[in-house]
Structures are given as C-alpha cells and as structure tokens.
Design an enzyme around this catalytic site. Structure first.
Site, PDB file in Angstrom:
ATOM      1  N   ASN A  10       0.871  -1.175   0.000  1.00  0.00           N
ATOM      2  CA  ASN A  10       0.000   0.000   0.000  1.00  0.00           C
ATOM      3  C   ASN A  10       0.908   1.225   0.000  1.00  0.00           C
ATOM      4  O   ASN A  10       1.481   1.566   1.031  1.00  0.00           O
ATOM      5  CB  ASN A  10      -0.892  -0.035   1.256  1.00  0.00           C
ATOM      6  CG  ASN A  10      -1.733   1.218   1.406  1.00  0.00           C
ATOM      7  OD1 ASN A  10      -1.820   2.019   0.470  1.00  0.00           O
ATOM      8  ND2 ASN A  10      -2.353   1.388   2.564  1.00  0.00           N
ATOM      9  N   TRP A  11       1.034   1.839  -1.171  1.00  0.00           N
ATOM     10  CA  TRP A  11       1.966   2.975  -1.279  1.00  0.00           C
ATOM     11  C   TRP A  11       1.408   4.268  -0.681  1.00  0.00           C
ATOM     12  O   TRP A  11       2.121   5.257  -0.571  1.00  0.00           O
ATOM     13  CB  TRP A  11       2.319   3.218  -2.753  1.00  0.00           C
ATOM     14  CG  TRP A  11       3.304   2.243  -3.310  1.00  0.00           C
ATOM     15  CD1 TRP A  11       3.727   1.078  -2.737  1.00  0.00           C
ATOM     16  CD2 TRP A  11       4.002   2.354  -4.556  1.00  0.00           C
ATOM     17  NE1 TRP A  11       4.635   0.453  -3.551  1.00  0.00           N
ATOM     18  CE2 TRP A  11       4.816   1.211  -4.676  1.00  0.00           C
ATOM     19  CE3 TRP A  11       4.003   3.294  -5.584  1.00  0.00           C
ATOM     20  CZ2 TRP A  11       5.635   0.997  -5.790  1.00  0.00           C
ATOM     21  CZ3 TRP A  11       4.801   3.078  -6.695  1.00  0.00           C
ATOM     22  CH2 TRP A  11       5.613   1.944  -6.786  1.00  0.00           C
ATOM     23  N   LYS A  12       0.113   4.279  -0.392  1.00  0.00           N
ATOM     24  CA  LYS A  12      -0.542   5.491   0.137  1.00  0.00           C
ATOM     25  C   LYS A  12      -0.254   6.677  -0.806  1.00  0.00           C
ATOM     26  O   LYS A  12      -0.199   6.468  -2.016  1.00  0.00           O
ATOM     27  CB  LYS A  12      -0.093   5.755   1.573  1.00  0.00           C
ATOM     28  CG  LYS A  12      -0.235   4.500   2.431  1.00  0.00           C
ATOM     29  CD  LYS A  12      -0.073   4.735   3.894  1.00  0.00           C
ATOM     30  CE  LYS A  12      -0.184   3.399   4.623  1.00  0.00           C
ATOM     31  NZ  LYS A  12      -0.229   3.546   6.071  1.00  0.00           N
ATOM     32  N   HIS A  96      -9.556   1.069   4.639  1.00  0.00           N
ATOM     33  CA  HIS A  96      -8.303   1.356   5.342  1.00  0.00           C
ATOM     34  C   HIS A  96      -8.585   2.366   6.458  1.00  0.00           C
ATOM     35  O   HIS A  96      -9.382   3.297   6.281  1.00  0.00           O
ATOM     36  CB  HIS A  96      -7.250   1.905   4.375  1.00  0.00           C
ATOM     37  CG  HIS A  96      -5.895   1.951   4.999  1.00  0.00           C
ATOM     38  ND1 HIS A  96      -5.528   2.964   5.856  1.00  0.00           N
ATOM     39  CD2 HIS A  96      -4.851   1.094   4.940  1.00  0.00           C
ATOM     40  CE1 HIS A  96      -4.295   2.722   6.286  1.00  0.00           C
ATOM     41  NE2 HIS A  96      -3.860   1.592   5.744  1.00  0.00           N
ATOM     42  N   GLU A  98      -7.015   4.832   7.557  1.00  0.00           N
ATOM     43  CA  GLU A  98      -6.783   6.250   7.257  1.00  0.00           C
ATOM     44  C   GLU A  98      -7.998   6.860   6.565  1.00  0.00           C
ATOM     45  O   GLU A  98      -8.319   8.030   6.774  1.00  0.00           O
ATOM     46  CB  GLU A  98      -5.506   6.405   6.416  1.00  0.00           C
ATOM     47  CG  GLU A  98      -4.268   6.234   7.287  1.00  0.00           C
ATOM     48  CD  GLU A  98      -3.047   5.691   6.578  1.00  0.00           C
ATOM     49  OE1 GLU A  98      -2.992   5.699   5.339  1.00  0.00           O
ATOM     50  OE2 GLU A  98      -2.129   5.235   7.292  1.00  0.00           O
ATOM     51  N   GLU A 163      -5.528  -4.839  10.538  1.00  0.00           N
ATOM     52  CA  GLU A 163      -4.496  -3.826  10.781  1.00  0.00           C
ATOM     53  C   GLU A 163      -4.854  -3.034  12.030  1.00  0.00           C
ATOM     54  O   GLU A 163      -5.697  -2.114  11.961  1.00  0.00           O
ATOM     55  CB  GLU A 163      -4.422  -2.846   9.604  1.00  0.00           C
ATOM     56  CG  GLU A 163      -4.029  -3.476   8.292  1.00  0.00           C
ATOM     57  CD  GLU A 163      -3.452  -2.440   7.341  1.00  0.00           C
ATOM     58  OE1 GLU A 163      -2.300  -2.598   6.942  1.00  0.00           O
ATOM     59  OE2 GLU A 163      -4.141  -1.460   7.023  1.00  0.00           O
ATOM     60  N   GLY A 169       2.344   2.423  10.835  1.00  0.00           N
ATOM     61  CA  GLY A 169       3.362   3.469  10.737  1.00  0.00           C
ATOM     62  C   GLY A 169       4.029   3.843  12.055  1.00  0.00           C
ATOM     63  O   GLY A 169       4.720   4.853  12.136  1.00  0.00           O
ATOM     64  N   SER A 208       3.133  -1.929  10.500  1.00  0.00           N
ATOM     65  CA  SER A 208       4.563  -1.983  10.821  1.00  0.00           C
ATOM     66  C   SER A 208       5.227  -3.320  10.477  1.00  0.00           C
ATOM     67  O   SER A 208       6.141  -3.755  11.183  1.00  0.00           O
ATOM     68  CB  SER A 208       4.796  -1.627  12.294  1.00  0.00           C
ATOM     69  OG  SER A 208       4.458  -0.276  12.517  1.00  0.00           O
ATOM     70  N   GLY A 229       2.817  -1.063   4.326  1.00  0.00           N
ATOM     71  CA  GLY A 229       2.841   0.354   3.955  1.00  0.00           C
ATOM     72  C   GLY A 229       4.269   0.819   3.745  1.00  0.00           C
ATOM     73  O   GLY A 229       4.885   0.553   2.710  1.00  0.00           O
ATOM     74  N   GLY A 230       4.835   1.474   4.752  1.00  0.00           N
ATOM     75  CA  GLY A 230       6.163   2.083   4.655  1.00  0.00           C
ATOM     76  C   GLY A 230       7.225   1.193   4.023  1.00  0.00           C
ATOM     77  O   GLY A 230       7.939   1.627   3.104  1.00  0.00           O
TER      78      GLY A 230
HETATM   79  P1  PGA Z   1       2.717   0.435   7.660  1.00  0.00           P
HETATM   80  O1  PGA Z   1       1.269   0.650   6.997  1.00  0.00           O
HETATM   81  O2  PGA Z   1       3.245  -0.866   7.122  1.00  0.00           O
HETATM   82  O3  PGA Z   1       3.507   1.615   7.234  1.00  0.00           O
HETATM   83  O4  PGA Z   1       2.501   0.371   9.140  1.00  0.00           O
HETATM   84  C1  PGA Z   1       0.406  -0.421   6.780  1.00  0.00           C
HETATM   85  C2  PGA Z   1      -0.881   0.060   6.152  1.00  0.00           C
HETATM   86  O5  PGA Z   1      -1.319   1.180   6.461  1.00  0.00           O
HETATM   87  O6  PGA Z   1      -1.490  -0.643   5.347  1.00  0.00           O
END
Ligand code: PGA
Length: 244
Positions: A10-12, A96, A98, A163, A169, A208, A229-230
């Site tokens: 997930n590149w956001k 998600h 966010e 999640e 993050g 994470s 994500g990251g």
């Molecule tokens: P993260 O994000 O790996 O940076 O914690 C995961 C996500 O939001 O899908």
C-alpha cells in the site's frame, strides 16, 4: 486448509512515474526466483495505476487504494470502480483506517463500496482494526466492522486485512501470540458471519510489517500474508518480506 497467500504493498500518497523502477525491481525478483506464492499486489496512487497496470509481462498485479461508492456522476475528484477496472487493475483496498478516520467512511458506506467493487469484478482487500483506545473492546469493534461484508460472498473475491490502527506506521505491533489469537478470532467471526467456505478466506496482517518481523508473523498458521505500507516503498526491503 490451504489458503492463498498474499503480500500487498500500500503505497498510500507516495510514488511518481519514476517509481516504475521500483516495480520493475520487485518484478525481476519474482521472476528470477520463480516466486509462485505469495501473490504480490501493488496498490500505487491512482495517477500511476493505469501506467503500471499496462506494463507487459508482469508477475505481479495492481490494485487501487480506494473507489467511490457510485459508478459515475458529478463527484469532482472521485474515481469509480469501473474506472479502476478500465485501466486493468484487479484489486481495491476498502476500509483502510486512514480513510475511515480522515474521510469518515462508515460501515454502510464501506458496504456500498464493497458491493460496487464486486459488481465490477474487482477483488476487495477489506481492512479492519481497532484504535489504541478500542483495544479492550477489540472483539466487538472488529465484529461491527465485518458487517460491511455482504453475506455469501466468495472467498475468491475478498481478502480480509487485520491492521491494528495503533500499529500502522508506528513501529509497534501486537505480540506474535496476540496476532495469532486475534486472527483466529477473526476467522471464527467470519465463520459465524459468512458460514460456508469461510475457512478459505485469506486473512492478512498489516501494521509496521518489515523485513525483520515478517518471517515470524507470516509463519503463523492463522496469518495468510501481509499488507505493507512504509516498507513497501523500498524494493529490497519489500522483496525480503516476500521471501519471508
Ligand atoms: P505500515 O502501513 O506498514 O507503514 O505500518 C500499513 C498500512 O497502512 O497498510
């Protein structure tokens, strides 16, 4: 029960056209090592989705990070599931945290999004998870979030990603035994909720995940892959997670 394994990026709101080199790096890794499992899916921003999905001979698949709940109309700035389908993407992330928090997406809106995505034959990566304040009532929070899922959906069309919001993050994760237990609880909830074939639904962990903790998490019987994500923005790091 053998379930399909996934590692999903997930590149956001990250990446640009030059990030095609990152995609190529990951793709070469999959090809060189003849990786058949896990299935690798990259969800870049909309601006890159069509370009990436049009690249020939890819061993990986692409998905969107969101869709609108309707198919077309006067909704400035929105993207529909048929548009995502049109550029040959195969998946979409829905729910998600966010988006739940910044865009106030609720159970009902998410259900509408899931239905329209399935209608367009997009596969859904459906995210659920509790905030730090909700840890004590995690079970009822997750149970309620799962209500966005239509009854009797096919396990082939929906992937569930657990999640914990407080792990996204932050570098924090639940302990390995907690992840194992929560995933097994989620499976029980799915069995009650969707019944038949629920044991075939892949349940991924996200929050994470990195190259250091991936093998321990992905080794768990109840974990069928990771939503990253990251760490997915670094090709070498992401390839190490795939290898885990
Ligand atoms: P993260 O994000 O790996 O940076 O914690 C995961 C996500 O939001 O899908």
């Amino acid at each position: 029960m053998k379930r399909v394994k996934y590692v999903i990026a997930n590149w956001k709101m990250n990446g640009n056209l030059a990030s095609l080199s990152l995609v190529r790096h990951i793709n070469n890794h999959l090809r060189k090592n003849e990786v058949k499992s896990p299935k690798v899916i990259i969800c870049p921003p909309f601006t890159l989705l069509g370009t990436f999905a049009a690249v020939k001979s890819m061993n990986l698949t692409f998905g969107a990070q969101n869709i609108h709940k309707l198919d077309h109309g006067a909704y400035t700035g929105e993207i529909s599931s048929s548009m995502v389908k049109d550029v040959k993407a195969k998946y979409v992330i829905i729910g998600h945290s966010e988006r739940r928090s910044y865009q106030n997406e609720d159970v009902n809106e998410l259900r509408e999004k899931i239905l329209i995505a399935l209608n367009q034959k997009l596969k859904v990566i459906f995210c659920i998870g509790e905030t730090h304040d909700q840890i004590k009532k995690r079970k009822s929070i997750l149970q309620n979030q799962l209500k966005s899922l239509p009854k009797n959906f096919s396990h082939k069309n929906i992937i569930v990603a657990y999640e914990p919001v407080w792990a996204i993050g932050t570098g924090l994760t639940p302990t390995i035994s907690e992840i194992d237990k929560i995933h097994s609880n989620i499976r029980n909830m799915l069995t009650k909720y969707v019944g038949k074939n629920s044991d075939k639904i892949s349940i991924l962990y996200g929050g994470s995940v990195n190259s250091k903790n991936a093998s321990e998490i992905l080794y768990l019987k109840n974990v069928d892959g990771a939503l990253v994500g990251g760490a997915s923005l670094n090709a070498r790091e992401f390839c190490k997670i795939i290898d885990s």
